[in-house]
Design an enzyme around this catalytic site. Structure first.
Site, PDB file in Angstrom:
ATOM      1  N   PHE A   1      49.565  39.435  35.328  1.00 12.20           N
ATOM      2  CA  PHE A   1      48.746  40.286  34.473  1.00 12.20           C
ATOM      3  C   PHE A   1      47.556  40.755  35.300  1.00 12.20           C
ATOM      4  O   PHE A   1      46.667  39.960  35.626  1.00 12.20           O
ATOM      5  CB  PHE A   1      48.315  39.486  33.235  1.00 12.20           C
ATOM      6  CG  PHE A   1      49.437  38.604  32.755  1.00 12.20           C
ATOM      7  CD1 PHE A   1      50.663  39.171  32.414  1.00 12.20           C
ATOM      8  CD2 PHE A   1      49.312  37.225  32.735  1.00 12.20           C
ATOM      9  CE1 PHE A   1      51.730  38.383  32.036  1.00 12.20           C
ATOM     10  CE2 PHE A   1      50.374  36.418  32.360  1.00 12.20           C
ATOM     11  CZ  PHE A   1      51.588  37.002  32.013  1.00 12.20           C
TER      12      PHE A   1
ATOM     13  N   ASP B   1      44.436  41.703  36.081  1.00  8.16           N
ATOM     14  CA  ASP B   1      43.111  41.699  35.468  1.00  8.16           C
ATOM     15  C   ASP B   1      42.052  41.770  36.560  1.00  8.16           C
ATOM     16  O   ASP B   1      42.320  42.244  37.656  1.00  8.16           O
ATOM     17  CB  ASP B   1      42.943  40.421  34.621  1.00  8.16           C
ATOM     18  CG  ASP B   1      42.894  39.173  35.486  1.00  8.16           C
ATOM     19  OD1 ASP B   1      43.395  39.221  36.620  1.00  8.16           O
ATOM     20  OD2 ASP B   1      42.336  38.148  35.047  1.00  8.16           O
TER      21      ASP B   1
ATOM     22  N   ASP C   1      50.685  33.223  37.753  1.00  9.52           N
ATOM     23  CA  ASP C   1      49.504  33.866  37.184  1.00  9.52           C
ATOM     24  C   ASP C   1      48.542  32.831  36.593  1.00  9.52           C
ATOM     25  O   ASP C   1      47.347  32.855  36.867  1.00  9.52           O
ATOM     26  CB  ASP C   1      49.921  34.869  36.097  1.00  9.52           C
ATOM     27  CG  ASP C   1      48.712  35.545  35.478  1.00  9.52           C
ATOM     28  OD1 ASP C   1      48.330  36.619  35.965  1.00  9.52           O
ATOM     29  OD2 ASP C   1      48.114  34.985  34.539  1.00  9.52           O
TER      30      ASP C   1
HETATM   31  N1  LIG Z   1      45.844  37.284  34.765  1.00  7.33           N
HETATM   32  C1  LIG Z   1      45.345  36.750  33.661  1.00  7.33           C
HETATM   33  N2  LIG Z   1      44.252  37.280  33.083  1.00  7.33           N
HETATM   34  C2  LIG Z   1      43.786  36.698  31.965  1.00  7.33           C
HETATM   35  C3  LIG Z   1      44.374  35.599  31.368  1.00  7.33           C
HETATM   36  C4  LIG Z   1      43.625  35.310  30.225  1.00  7.33           C
HETATM   37  C5  LIG Z   1      43.780  34.196  29.245  1.00  7.33           C
HETATM   38  N3  LIG Z   1      45.086  33.694  29.125  1.00  7.33           N
HETATM   39  C6  LIG Z   1      45.197  32.519  28.337  1.00  7.33           C
HETATM   40  C7  LIG Z   1      46.563  32.105  28.144  1.00  7.33           C
HETATM   41  C8  LIG Z   1      46.769  30.806  28.453  1.00  7.33           C
HETATM   42  C9  LIG Z   1      45.639  30.230  29.096  1.00  7.33           C
HETATM   43  O1  LIG Z   1      45.360  28.953  28.665  1.00  7.33           O
HETATM   44  C10 LIG Z   1      44.544  31.292  28.945  1.00  7.33           C
HETATM   45  O2  LIG Z   1      43.554  30.929  28.057  1.00  7.33           O
HETATM   46  C11 LIG Z   1      42.593  36.237  30.161  1.00  7.33           C
HETATM   47  N4  LIG Z   1      42.710  37.057  31.226  1.00  7.33           N
HETATM   48  C12 LIG Z   1      41.800  38.092  31.696  1.00  7.33           C
HETATM   49  O3  LIG Z   1      40.782  37.451  32.458  1.00  7.33           O
HETATM   50  C13 LIG Z   1      39.584  38.209  32.329  1.00  7.33           C
HETATM   51  C14 LIG Z   1      38.562  37.393  31.593  1.00  7.33           C
HETATM   52  O4  LIG Z   1      37.868  36.603  32.435  1.00  7.33           O
HETATM   53  P1  LIG Z   1      36.427  36.024  31.945  1.00  7.33           P
HETATM   54  O5  LIG Z   1      35.477  37.200  31.896  1.00  7.33           O
HETATM   55  O6  LIG Z   1      36.106  35.008  33.011  1.00  7.33           O
HETATM   56  O7  LIG Z   1      36.654  35.402  30.601  1.00  7.33           O
HETATM   57  C15 LIG Z   1      39.922  39.437  31.486  1.00  7.33           C
HETATM   58  O8  LIG Z   1      40.370  40.499  32.313  1.00  7.33           O
HETATM   59  C16 LIG Z   1      41.063  38.874  30.648  1.00  7.33           C
HETATM   60  O9  LIG Z   1      41.837  39.927  30.106  1.00  7.33           O
HETATM   61  C17 LIG Z   1      45.545  35.037  31.979  1.00  7.33           C
HETATM   62  O10 LIG Z   1      46.157  34.072  31.530  1.00  7.33           O
HETATM   63  N5  LIG Z   1      45.979  35.659  33.113  1.00  7.33           N
END
Ligand SMILES: Nc1nc2c(c(CN[C@H]3C=C[C@H](O)[C@@H]3O)cn2[C@@H]2O[C@H](COP(=O)(O)O)[C@@H](O)[C@H]2O)c(=O)[nH]1
Length: 323
Positions: free
Chosen positions: A230, A232, A300
């Protein structure tokens, strides 16, 4: 997801700001030193933990709502509809949204019903999340909640679980259907005249279901291996930290100075596409060298969990509704 992989590779081959190899030789299928060092390191980890990369538990933070049923599906769709752009408020993070929506559902099971979603206002969302000031891109978040509520009601009897059930246990079909029904999830860019697909929030919804339901019930997908990472703002920073991605001087100086990178700019598209490509390569190499089939979803979560715990990592800042 083939489009995500193919269009990312297309960008990597033409990139001039972000590189997947240490020499900046654009798309070099023979991997660079940095890349092999990373693979070597991964292999060392793999050796240490009995033929698998560190498995990070979905919800390792213990912040999500889960009741084993359809309401969890509704919760995850709503959460992923607004899962973007937290950084403009330095105190805000994804956790605030995951927890805020969870507490709202624990208090009132109908809090995320389709008709309620369509009526949300900015102040109500803030109140629900217990957030004391306007949220970043608040109007967009409200618009997207309305869109989800409206389309769930019009096409899926108001229930995200009906949407998931109509996908025949295919994550690819789920992502396709979400992109078809909910314009806000159509995460793509145009790079040098070429359409590039990322589908970050649609893919993460499939991954969240898979993780939450442990690959069973609403989370059973026969093609979960098709999902990419994903793209991000955390994962590219981790890949850079590991030496997998190298930034050209202009991108490096923008990021190091905490300046914004425009949405849809070449730099931004390259950061996202190179990240997807790099992790797909990692997967391939792990398979070739160890025989292990690792999912992008697993890589990821491992990379992302590392990134959010490493506070010194500087990430790129783009105002976007996609991530
Ligand atoms: N690649 C990737 N990006 C992810 C996630 C997740 C949450 N996934 C949940 C699912 C299971 C886990 O236990 C997680 O809780 C959020 N994001 C992204 O991160 C950024 C937020 O950062 P900060 O500002 O520090 O909170 C924002 O772009 C958000 O869209 C992920 O899994 N993979």
């Amino acid at each position: 997801m083939d489009e995500v992989r193919a269009s990312s590779a297309w960008v990597v081959a033409r990139a001039s700001h972000v590189f997947v190899d240490s020499e900046g030789n654009s798309l070099s299928l023979s991997c660079s030193l940095a890349f092999w060092m990373l693979i070597f390191w991964i292999e060392k980890v793999v050796d240490n933990i009995k033929d698998s990369i560190p498995k990070v538990e979905w919800d390792f933070e213990k912040i999500h709502y889960f009741d084993g049923g359809p309401l969890t599906v509704q919760y995850l769709l709503v959460l992923d509809a607004i899962n973007f752009c937290f950084w403009p408020d330095k105190d805000l993070s994804y956790d605030d949204f995951a927890l805020g929506l969870k507490y709202a559902l624990q208090k009132d099971k109908s809090a995320l019903d389709a008709d309620r979603l369509q009526k949300f206002t900015g102040p109500q969302l803030r109140e629900l999340l217990k957030w004391p000031r306007p949220l970043p891109l608040e109007d967009e978040r409200i618009r997207l909640l309305h869109e989800v509520g409206r389309e769930l009601e019009n096409s899926f009897g108001g229930k995200a679980s009906n949407l998931v059930e109509s996908c025949g246990n295919s994550a690819v079909k789920l992502v396709t259907l979400i992109a078809r029904h909910f314009p806000g999830f159509r995460d793509h860019s145009v790079y040098k005249g070429h359409q590039v697909f990322f589908y970050k929030r649609a893919q993460i919804f499939a991954a969240d279901l898979w993780g939450a339901f442990k690959g069973q019930g609403f989370g059973k997908f026969k093609d979960i291996a098709s999902i990419t990472i994903f793209a991000d703002y955390i994962v590219p920073a981790v890949l850079r930290h590991l030496g997998v991605l190298r930034y050209g001087s202009s991108v490096a100086s923008i990021i190091d100075a905490d300046n914004e990178i425009g949405s849809g700019s070449e730099e931004e598209v390259e950061l996202r596409a190179c990240s997807i490509y790099a992790v797909e390569k990692m997967r391939e190499l792990i398979k070739i060298k160890t025989g292990n089939k690792v999912l992008s979803v697993e890589l990821d979560l491992w990379l992302w969990s590392f990134g959010i715990q490493c506070h010194s990592l500087q990430h790129h800042r783009t105002l976007s509704v996609y991530y």
